[in-house]
Write an enzyme that holds these catalytic residues in place. Structure first.
Site, mmCIF file in Angstrom:
data_model
loop_
_atom_site.group_PDB
_atom_site.id
_atom_site.type_symbol
_atom_site.label_atom_id
_atom_site.label_comp_id
_atom_site.label_asym_id
_atom_site.label_seq_id
_atom_site.Cartn_x
_atom_site.Cartn_y
_atom_site.Cartn_z
ATOM 1 N N LYS A 12 -64.459 35.655 -20.204
ATOM 2 C CA LYS A 12 -65.560 36.585 -19.778
ATOM 3 C C LYS A 12 -66.965 35.699 -19.278
ATOM 4 O O LYS A 12 -67.523 35.492 -18.311
ATOM 5 C CB LYS A 12 -65.500 37.359 -19.366
ATOM 6 N N ASN A 13 -67.307 35.735 -20.735
ATOM 7 C CA ASN A 13 -68.488 34.954 -20.521
ATOM 8 C C ASN A 13 -68.897 33.569 -20.057
ATOM 9 O O ASN A 13 -69.821 32.724 -19.743
ATOM 10 C CB ASN A 13 -69.205 34.833 -21.456
ATOM 11 N N CYS A 51 -73.808 46.380 -21.530
ATOM 12 C CA CYS A 51 -73.653 47.425 -22.322
ATOM 13 C C CYS A 51 -74.803 47.291 -23.057
ATOM 14 O O CYS A 51 -75.640 47.181 -23.632
ATOM 15 C CB CYS A 51 -73.166 46.413 -23.701
ATOM 16 N N ARG A 109 -82.251 43.820 -25.108
ATOM 17 C CA ARG A 109 -81.557 43.353 -24.271
ATOM 18 C C ARG A 109 -83.124 42.193 -23.357
ATOM 19 O O ARG A 109 -82.814 42.935 -22.382
ATOM 20 C CB ARG A 109 -80.312 43.325 -23.643
ATOM 21 N N ILE A 111 -85.185 40.255 -20.773
ATOM 22 C CA ILE A 111 -85.447 39.145 -20.119
ATOM 23 C C ILE A 111 -86.284 38.131 -19.943
ATOM 24 O O ILE A 111 -86.726 37.094 -19.236
ATOM 25 C CB ILE A 111 -84.079 39.124 -18.888
ATOM 26 N N ASP A 171 -69.970 39.345 -30.863
ATOM 27 C CA ASP A 171 -69.287 39.842 -29.403
ATOM 28 C C ASP A 171 -67.766 40.346 -30.924
ATOM 29 O O ASP A 171 -67.167 40.652 -30.270
ATOM 30 C CB ASP A 171 -68.854 39.554 -28.325
ATOM 31 N N ARG A 182 -63.683 46.438 -19.261
ATOM 32 C CA ARG A 182 -64.862 45.007 -17.997
ATOM 33 C C ARG A 182 -64.707 43.694 -19.047
ATOM 34 O O ARG A 182 -64.760 42.970 -18.144
ATOM 35 C CB ARG A 182 -66.101 45.737 -18.381
HETATM 36 C C1 EPZ Z 1 -74.329 37.082 -23.702
HETATM 37 O O1 EPZ Z 1 -75.090 37.981 -23.520
HETATM 38 C C2 EPZ Z 1 -73.036 37.217 -24.131
HETATM 39 N N1 EPZ Z 1 -72.607 38.043 -22.589
HETATM 40 C C3 EPZ Z 1 -73.208 38.498 -24.555
HETATM 41 O O2 EPZ Z 1 -72.054 39.235 -24.827
HETATM 42 C C4 EPZ Z 1 -73.281 38.190 -25.917
HETATM 43 O O3 EPZ Z 1 -73.181 39.164 -27.030
HETATM 44 C C5 EPZ Z 1 -74.494 38.013 -26.311
HETATM 45 O O4 EPZ Z 1 -75.005 36.681 -25.132
HETATM 46 C C6 EPZ Z 1 -75.024 36.604 -27.557
HETATM 47 O O5 EPZ Z 1 -73.747 36.180 -28.088
HETATM 48 C C7 EPZ Z 1 -72.251 37.413 -20.882
HETATM 49 O O6 EPZ Z 1 -72.188 35.779 -21.629
HETATM 50 C C8 EPZ Z 1 -72.344 37.631 -20.596
HETATM 51 P P1 EPZ Z 1 -78.707 36.179 -25.505
HETATM 52 P P2 EPZ Z 1 -77.104 36.755 -23.203
HETATM 53 O O7 EPZ Z 1 -79.340 36.006 -24.311
HETATM 54 O O8 EPZ Z 1 -77.017 35.930 -22.362
HETATM 55 C C9 EPZ Z 1 -82.550 37.996 -26.982
HETATM 56 C C10 EPZ Z 1 -70.128 40.785 -24.374
HETATM 57 O O9 EPZ Z 1 -69.884 41.754 -25.293
HETATM 58 N N2 EPZ Z 1 -82.734 37.882 -26.034
HETATM 59 O O10 EPZ Z 1 -78.195 35.059 -25.970
HETATM 60 O O11 EPZ Z 1 -77.814 38.717 -23.084
HETATM 61 C C11 EPZ Z 1 -81.672 39.545 -27.518
HETATM 62 O O12 EPZ Z 1 -82.023 41.235 -26.997
HETATM 63 C C12 EPZ Z 1 -71.783 40.532 -24.505
HETATM 64 O O13 EPZ Z 1 -69.480 40.483 -24.105
HETATM 65 C C13 EPZ Z 1 -84.673 37.923 -26.286
HETATM 66 O O14 EPZ Z 1 -84.980 37.827 -26.276
HETATM 67 O O15 EPZ Z 1 -77.734 36.819 -24.906
HETATM 68 C C14 EPZ Z 1 -80.697 39.491 -28.145
HETATM 69 O O16 EPZ Z 1 -80.902 40.176 -29.721
HETATM 70 C C15 EPZ Z 1 -72.393 41.120 -24.870
HETATM 71 N N3 EPZ Z 1 -85.299 37.735 -24.336
HETATM 72 C C16 EPZ Z 1 -80.560 38.202 -28.589
HETATM 73 O O17 EPZ Z 1 -81.480 37.071 -27.710
HETATM 74 C C17 EPZ Z 1 -84.431 37.228 -24.012
HETATM 75 O O18 EPZ Z 1 -85.155 36.769 -22.516
HETATM 76 C C18 EPZ Z 1 -79.670 37.062 -27.770
HETATM 77 O O19 EPZ Z 1 -79.077 37.702 -26.461
HETATM 78 C C19 EPZ Z 1 -82.954 36.786 -23.824
HETATM 79 C C20 EPZ Z 1 -82.469 37.253 -24.956
#
Ligand code: EPZ
Length: 418
Positions: A22-23, A116, A121, A123, A305, A397
Site C-alpha cells: 500500500k505505502n 489514521c 502528523r 506536514i 506499522d 483501508r
Molecule cells: C508513512 O507515513 C506511512 N504512510 C505510515 O504508515 C508510516 O507509519 C510512516 O510512514 C512511518 O513509517 C504512508 O506511506 C502512506 P513520516 P508518513 O512522514 O509519510 C513526523 C500505515 O499504517 N513528521 O515518515 O506520514 C510525523 O509526525 C501508515 O500504513 C513531521 O513532524 O510518515 C511522524 O512522527 C500509518 N513533519 C514522523 O515524522 C512532517 O512534515 C514520521 O512521519 C512529516 C512527518
C-alpha cells in the site's frame, strides 16, 4: 456496519499471497501524474486507500481503466492542480498530489491530508523542503497554495527522515531543472521502489535506500509498465499471526530483507523462519518468549506499522517486554482493547510495559486505526472463545481480503455486514 467475528484457537497452516505494498503503491500512483503517457500498473490490491488515490487521479483528469488487477492510467488530458477537502481528507497520501502537481503543472492548491488517527502528523517538513526548491507557499483557511513557477533544484535537509516528505520532494524534483539533493531522507523500501519506478519513466534519481537522494531534473517522463513490491507490513502481520497461533505459514511475494528486523525478533522468540524458493516460511511450535525491549524507529529498524501486532504477540509470550512508540503520540489505542481480552499492559507516556499472560479471552473490541485493527485480529485468532472486531473500515483501508486469506490458513474468521 462491518465487523469481524473470530473464533480463536486454530493453528495456521498453508500459503498466503502477499498483496502489493500500500505505502509503496500510493506514491507510485501519484507519480503517474508526472507523465502525459500511459502507465500500466499490475497487481493492484483491492483496498480503500488505493481506490481513494485513484479517485484523486480521476479528478485530475487522468483516464483510469481496469483489466482485472491491472490498471492503465492515461495522463494525456490531466487538467487540474487543485484538490478539495473531500478528496484530501480520506487519506494521508493525498499530500503526494502536492509534489506531483508541482512537478507537472508548477502550481498546486490542496487541503491538509487526513489518514489514521495516530498522532499529530504535521506536514512542515514537506512544505519546508518544497520552499528549498523555490516554491512559494501560502497557507490560508485550511488550503495550501503553491506557486512553483520559479522552481529549481536545491538542497533539502530533513530534520527527520520523513517518508512522506521524501516522496513529495522526489515527485516535485524529477521534472525540475537542476539537481535536487535530499539529505537525511527516508530509507524505506517503498522509497527505493519509487526511485525505480520514476527511473523506468526516464527520471534520473539515485541514492534511494541510503540517507541521501540525488535527483537530476529531466524535461519529460514517458510511459511505463510496473509491478509494485509486496507489502512488508502485511507480510509481517501474517508472520506474527503464525507466531501467535502456532503452525506453519508460507508467504509468497514477500521480501525477506524488508522484514529482517522482525524476522530476527521472531527467531529470538522461538520461531523458525527460512527462505525457500523465494518464499518465506514461518514455523512456530511452542509458546514464544518475550522480546524484552523494542523501540519503533524509521527503516531499517522496527516499524511503527507493526507495533500493535507485535504488542499482541507480547501479550501472550512468556516473560515481560517493553515497547516504546517513538513515531506517533497516540498509537497505543489498541491497549484498552487488548486489556478487555485479558492482557496485562501498563502504559506510561510513549512506553508500554507488557507481562505475558497464558491466554487471551475473546471480547468485543474496536479497531481505532488500520494497524491497531490488525493487532486485534491477531489477538482474536489466538484467544479463547469469540472476539468481535468492530470499526473494520479502518482495516479494509490497507489489508486485502484479510478474512479470506486467514480462512485459507485455517483460521475461523468471518466478515459480517449488518
Ligand atoms: C508513512 O507515513 C506511512 N504512510 C505510515 O504508515 C508510516 O507509519 C510512516 O510512514 C512511518 O513509517 C504512508 O506511506 C502512506 P513520516 P508518513 O512522514 O509519510 C513526523 C500505515 O499504517 N513528521 O515518515 O506520514 C510525523 O509526525 C501508515 O500504513 C513531521 O513532524 O510518515 C511522524 O512522527 C500509518 N513533519 C514522523 O515524522 C512532517 O512534515 C514520521 O512521519 C512529516 C512527518
Amino acid at each position: 456496519m462491518k465487523k469481524y467475528i473470530i473464533n480463536g484457537g486454530n493453528s495456521l497452516y498453508g500459503e498466503v499471497d502477499i498483496e502489493s505494498s500500500k505505502n509503496g503503491l500510493l506514491p507510485i500512483l501519484a507519480g503517474t501524474i508526472l507523465t502525459e503517457e500511459q502507465c500500466v500498473i499490475h497487481k493492484l490490491p483491492d483496498f480503500l486507500d488505493i481506490k481513494n488515490m485513484i479517485n484523486i487521479l480521476k479528478h485530475t483528469g487522468m483516464k483510469c481503466t481496469y483489466y482485472g488487477d491491472t490498471i492503465i492510467i492515461d495522463g494525456a488530458n490531466a487538467n487540474t492542480s487543485e484538490l478539495g477537502i473531500e478528496l484530501s481528507s480520506p487519506l494521508r497520501s493525498s499530500i503526494y498530489a502536492l509534489g506531483a502537481f508541482l512537478g507537472r503543472f508548477k502550481k498546486a492548491k490542496i487541503c491538509y491530508p487526513g489518514g489514521c488517527d495516530i498522532g499529530l502528523r504535521p506536514i512542515d517538513l514537506h512544505l519546508r523542503g518544497l520552499k528549498d526548491l523555490g516554491v512559494k507557499i501560502i497557507e490560508q483557511h485550511g488550503n495550501i497554495y503553491c506557486d512553483g513557477s520559479n522552481m529549481k533544484g536545491g538542497k533539502v535537509f530533513l530534520d527527520f527522515p520523513s517518508v512522506g516528505a521524501t516522496v513529495n520532494i522526489m515527485l516535485a524534483g524529477v521534472l525540475t531543472e537542476g539537481t535536487t539533493t535530499i539529505y537525511n531522507c527516508a530509507k524505506e523500501p517503498e522509497i527505493v521502489d519509487l526511485q525505480k519506478f520514476l527511473n523506468a519513466m526516464g527520471a534520473k534519481i539515485r541514492g534511494a535506500g541510503s540517507s541521501t537522494i540525488s535527483i537530476k531534473g529531466v524535461n519529460k517522463l514517458h510511459k511505463v509498465e510496473w509491478t509494485p513490491i509486496g507489502d512488508r507490513i502485511v507480510a509481517g502481520t501474517y508472520m506474527i499471526a503464525c507466531a501467535m497461533c502456532g503452525g506453519k505459514v508460507v508467504l509468497k511475494n514477500a521480501i525477506y530483507e524488508h522484514n529482517q528486523y522482525l524476522i530476527n525478533l521472531l527467531m529470538r522468540a522461538g520461531c523458525n523462519v527460512v527462505v525457500k524458493n523465494s518464499n518465506i516460511i514461518v514455523e512456530c511450535t511452542k509458546r514464544t518468549k518475550s522480546i524484552q525491549k523494542i523501540e519503533t524507529m524509521p527503516y531499517p529498524a522496527f516499524p511503527t506499522d507493526l507495533q500493535p501486532q507485535l504488542m499482541a504477540l507480547e501479550c501472550i509470550s512468556s516473560g515481560n517486554s517493553i515497547i516504546v512508540e517513538n513515531l506517533y503520540e497516540t498509537r497505543f489505542k489498541h491497549v484498552p482493547e487488548l486489556l478487555k481480552m485479558g492482557a496485562n499492559i501498563i502504559v506510561k507516556n510513549q512506553t508500554a510495559f507488557i507481562s505475558g499472560v497464558d491466554k487471551l479471552y475473546g471480547a468485543e473490541v474496536k479497531a481505532s486505526d488500520l494497524r491497531a485493527g490488525a493487532g486485534l485480529i491477531l489477538a482474536g485468532l489466538c484467544a479463547k472463545g469469540y472476539t468481535t472486531v468492530n470499526s473494520v473500515e479502518h482495516i479494509l483501508r490497507g489489508y486485502e481480503n484479510i478474512d479470506k486469506k486467514l480462512q485459507a490458513l485455517n483460521a475461523d474468521i468471518k466478515l459480517i455486514d449488518e
